[in-house]
Write an enzyme that holds these catalytic residues in place. Structure first.
Site, PDB file in Angstrom:
ATOM      1  N   GLU A 185     -65.146-153.235 -19.682  1.00 53.53           N
ATOM      2  CA  GLU A 185     -66.215-152.284 -19.954  1.00 53.53           C
ATOM      3  C   GLU A 185     -67.524-152.989 -20.204  1.00 53.53           C
ATOM      4  O   GLU A 185     -67.558-154.139 -20.629  1.00 53.53           O
ATOM      5  CB  GLU A 185     -65.858-151.427 -21.171  1.00 53.53           C
ATOM      6  N   CYS A 196     -74.536-155.036 -22.773  1.00 57.87           N
ATOM      7  CA  CYS A 196     -73.479-155.786 -23.460  1.00 57.87           C
ATOM      8  C   CYS A 196     -72.386-156.070 -22.430  1.00 57.87           C
ATOM      9  O   CYS A 196     -71.763-155.144 -21.907  1.00 57.87           O
ATOM     10  CB  CYS A 196     -72.950-154.938 -24.608  1.00 57.87           C
ATOM     11  N   CYS A 200     -58.900-160.471 -24.881  1.00 58.73           N
ATOM     12  CA  CYS A 200     -59.552-161.566 -25.605  1.00 58.73           C
ATOM     13  C   CYS A 200     -58.538-162.621 -25.968  1.00 58.73           C
ATOM     14  O   CYS A 200     -57.386-162.318 -26.256  1.00 58.73           O
ATOM     15  CB  CYS A 200     -60.242-161.057 -26.872  1.00 58.73           C
ATOM     16  N   CYS A 217     -58.955-161.510 -33.937  1.00 56.89           N
ATOM     17  CA  CYS A 217     -59.664-161.143 -35.166  1.00 56.89           C
ATOM     18  C   CYS A 217     -59.098-159.826 -35.713  1.00 56.89           C
ATOM     19  O   CYS A 217     -58.939-158.862 -34.965  1.00 56.89           O
ATOM     20  CB  CYS A 217     -61.157-161.008 -34.900  1.00 56.89           C
ATOM     21  N   CYS A 251     -60.837-156.358 -35.270  1.00 55.59           N
ATOM     22  CA  CYS A 251     -61.335-156.030 -33.926  1.00 55.59           C
ATOM     23  C   CYS A 251     -60.227-155.454 -33.061  1.00 55.59           C
ATOM     24  O   CYS A 251     -59.154-156.051 -32.928  1.00 55.59           O
ATOM     25  CB  CYS A 251     -61.895-157.295 -33.281  1.00 55.59           C
ATOM     26  N   GLY A 287     -63.843-160.223 -25.141  1.00 50.52           N
ATOM     27  CA  GLY A 287     -63.594-161.633 -24.900  1.00 50.52           C
ATOM     28  C   GLY A 287     -64.400-162.590 -25.745  1.00 50.52           C
ATOM     29  O   GLY A 287     -65.391-162.224 -26.365  1.00 50.52           O
ATOM     30  N   LEU A 331     -69.581-164.138 -38.097  1.00 51.84           N
ATOM     31  CA  LEU A 331     -69.222-164.858 -39.326  1.00 51.84           C
ATOM     32  C   LEU A 331     -68.248-164.022 -40.173  1.00 51.84           C
ATOM     33  O   LEU A 331     -67.123-164.437 -40.429  1.00 51.84           O
ATOM     34  CB  LEU A 331     -70.498-165.187 -40.112  1.00 51.84           C
ATOM     35  N   HIS A 332     -68.710-162.908 -40.661  1.00 55.74           N
ATOM     36  CA  HIS A 332     -67.901-161.868 -41.308  1.00 55.74           C
ATOM     37  C   HIS A 332     -67.281-162.238 -42.667  1.00 55.74           C
ATOM     38  O   HIS A 332     -66.736-161.361 -43.342  1.00 55.74           O
ATOM     39  CB  HIS A 332     -66.785-161.348 -40.386  1.00 55.74           C
ATOM     40  N   CYS A 350     -68.290-151.559 -30.501  1.00 62.70           N
ATOM     41  CA  CYS A 350     -67.937-152.972 -30.567  1.00 62.70           C
ATOM     42  C   CYS A 350     -66.463-153.103 -30.916  1.00 62.70           C
ATOM     43  O   CYS A 350     -66.003-152.511 -31.869  1.00 62.70           O
ATOM     44  CB  CYS A 350     -68.677-153.648 -31.706  1.00 62.70           C
TER      45      CYS A 350
HETATM   46  S1  SF4 Z   1     -64.159-160.092 -32.461  1.00 59.28           S
HETATM   47 FE1  SF4 Z   1     -64.581-161.005 -30.433  1.00 59.28          FE
HETATM   48  S2  SF4 Z   1     -63.416-162.959 -30.503  1.00 59.28           S
HETATM   49 FE2  SF4 Z   1     -62.540-161.684 -32.137  1.00 59.28          FE
HETATM   50  S3  SF4 Z   1     -60.797-160.605 -31.152  1.00 59.28           S
HETATM   51 FE3  SF4 Z   1     -62.631-159.250 -30.977  1.00 59.28          FE
HETATM   52  S4  SF4 Z   1     -63.484-159.687 -28.927  1.00 59.28           S
HETATM   53 FE4  SF4 Z   1     -62.095-161.410 -29.487  1.00 59.28          FE
END
Ligand code: SF4
Length: 421
Positions: A128, A141, A148, A152, A155, A213, A268-269, A387
């Site tokens: 996408e 974007c 990926c 994370c 995510c 990714g 960073l998070h 995101c």
């Molecule tokens: S935040 Fe970015 S690097 Fe981490 S799993 Fe999601 S897409 Fe992958």
């Protein structure tokens, strides 16, 4: 194979691709769209264009493909009929297929794009790409991988299998598809009612590698794609308006700066290794101290070229005053800005978004310490263009939730992104 919580808990950091495509290869073979100058040269040589003509012919093709957005060799009127016929017999100017386009009420557009098949095992990878228009800029974007490499925990993309890296041509093709769709070529016009920037500039003025990714697990193709996108005789995107976002692949950061010379963003998070190990597991390989050292050494870093630190706001996890103070302390000496991102919940996620007052308080502490700390505005809520929610949301849409989207009932939003240029 999705990544289970058990796998995450067992310290599972990276996935292996199911398919590999050689860096620089052009899957689907026949289309010239997305290719580099060298690849175009090889393609021309392969159909018998004499060596002495190659440079000129490449320049002509380049202009038609990347400056004018040509879709048919017949348009290339400064090339002889015979050559055009040869090109048309051997190649195409096909774009990857747009499987669906969704347009948000706020003008954000999301395309599900199917790449050409790379071989018998590949039905055509789907990724996408999201376009976020504002009055004075248009940000695209783009994705760098199908799925990926990483996992994370906040995510949604991290829960998907990694199919393969995208080739440089497939990365560039996302920009071509976007320009086609919003009429961003000389002489073209945007679709009726489309929201595009009105400042007289390009409709796509900024690129962020924040789709699916980890770009720095596909550095060769990302660097090559940036070369094509920023070429002054074609797509002419300023490198200062291209931002590559990494979760912290430390060994590749210097190379990105030296070779691609783009802006850098860091996911960073968290400000403590213990927590970042959980949220962004690549931290177990390259911890916060190593990551920030690599940031300090990023080529071209200056007050005019600050690094963006992305910080997702997770209720009760990383959003305390102490976290905010630690954040500014850690970033001391690094020209930086901090993007605070309200968390997008997704089905099965164990986190919640921080309360608005908490986000404001966090932002205030960061701001008082001298850092710009914009809170990303949710965009495209109604089309699930979020995101970390790419692709899987669309699969669900296909299966059962398209109606919901049409009625404006969706998951939490997409965020306006951009590097502030
Ligand atoms: S935040 Fe970015 S690097 Fe981490 S799993 Fe999601 S897409 Fe992958």
């Amino acid at each position: 194979m999705a990544v289970s919580d058990a796998a995450r808990a067992a310290g599972f950091i990276e996935k292996t691709a199911e398919l590999t495509v050689a860096a620089g290869a052009a899957p689907g073979g026949a289309s010239l769209v997305g290719l580099t100058r060298d690849q175009l040269k090889d393609s021309l040589a392969a159909i018998g264009v004499p060596e002495r003509e190659l440079k000129m012919r490449v320049a002509q093709l380049w202009h038609w493909i990347y400056f004018r957005g040509a879709r048919d060799f017949a348009e290339m009127t400064n090339m002889g009929k015979e050559l055009r016929a040869k090109l048309a017999a051997a190649y195409t100017l096909a774009r990857p297929q747009v499987v669906s386009e969704q347009v948000s009420k706020d003008g954000t557009r999301k395309w599900l794009i199917r790449m050409a098949s790379t071989g018998p095992l590949d039905k055509g990878a789907e990724i996408e790409c999201v376009y976020i228009p504002e009055t004075d800029r248009g940000t695209l974007c783009v994705s760098s991988q199908v799925g990926c490499t990483l996992t994370c925990s906040f995510c949604h993309t991290g829960t998907q299998r990694l199919v393969r890296n995208l080739t440089s041509a497939e990365i560039v093709a996302q920009l071509i598809v976007a320009r086609d769709a919003i009429g961003d070529w000389p002489g073209a016009t945007p679709p009726e009612g489309a929201f595009v920037p009105n400042d007289g500039g390009r409709f796509v003025s900024n690129i962020v590698f924040m789709g699916m990714g980890e770009p720095l697990y596909n550095t060769d193709n990302v660097v090559t794609a940036i070369e094509v996108m920023s070429d002054g005789e074609g797509l002419t995107l300023s490198r200062r308006r291209i931002t590559v976002s990494t979760s912290g692949v430390v060994p590749q950061m210097e190379r990105l700066g030296a070779e691609a010379n783009t802006m850098l963003a860091i996911s960073l998070h968290a400000v403590r290794d213990e927590l970042r190990d959980e949220l962004v597991p690549i931290n177990r390989k390259y911890d916060i101290a190593q990551l920030l050292d690599a940031c300090r050494a990023y080529p071209g870093l200056s007050n005019a070229r600050r690094i963006t630190f992305e910080y997702v706001m997770l209720k009760g996890v990383n959003d305390s005053d102490a976290d905010a103070r630690k954040l500014v302390q850690l970033l001391k000496g690094i020209p930086a800005k901090i993007n605070l991102i309200p968390f997008n919940p997704w089905p099965g996620s164990k986190y919640e978004c921080s309360d608005w007052e908490r986000i404001e308080r966090f932002s205030e502490i960061v701001y008082r310490a001298g850092y710009a700390s914009p809170v990303r505005t949710p965009r495209g809520r109604d089309i699930l263009a979020a995101c970390g929610q790419l692709k899987s949301e669309t699969e669900k849409l296909r299966a059962r939730a398209r109606m919901m989207a049409e009625q404006g009932i969706g998951a939490e939003g997409v965020y306006a992104v951009g590097n502030g240029e």
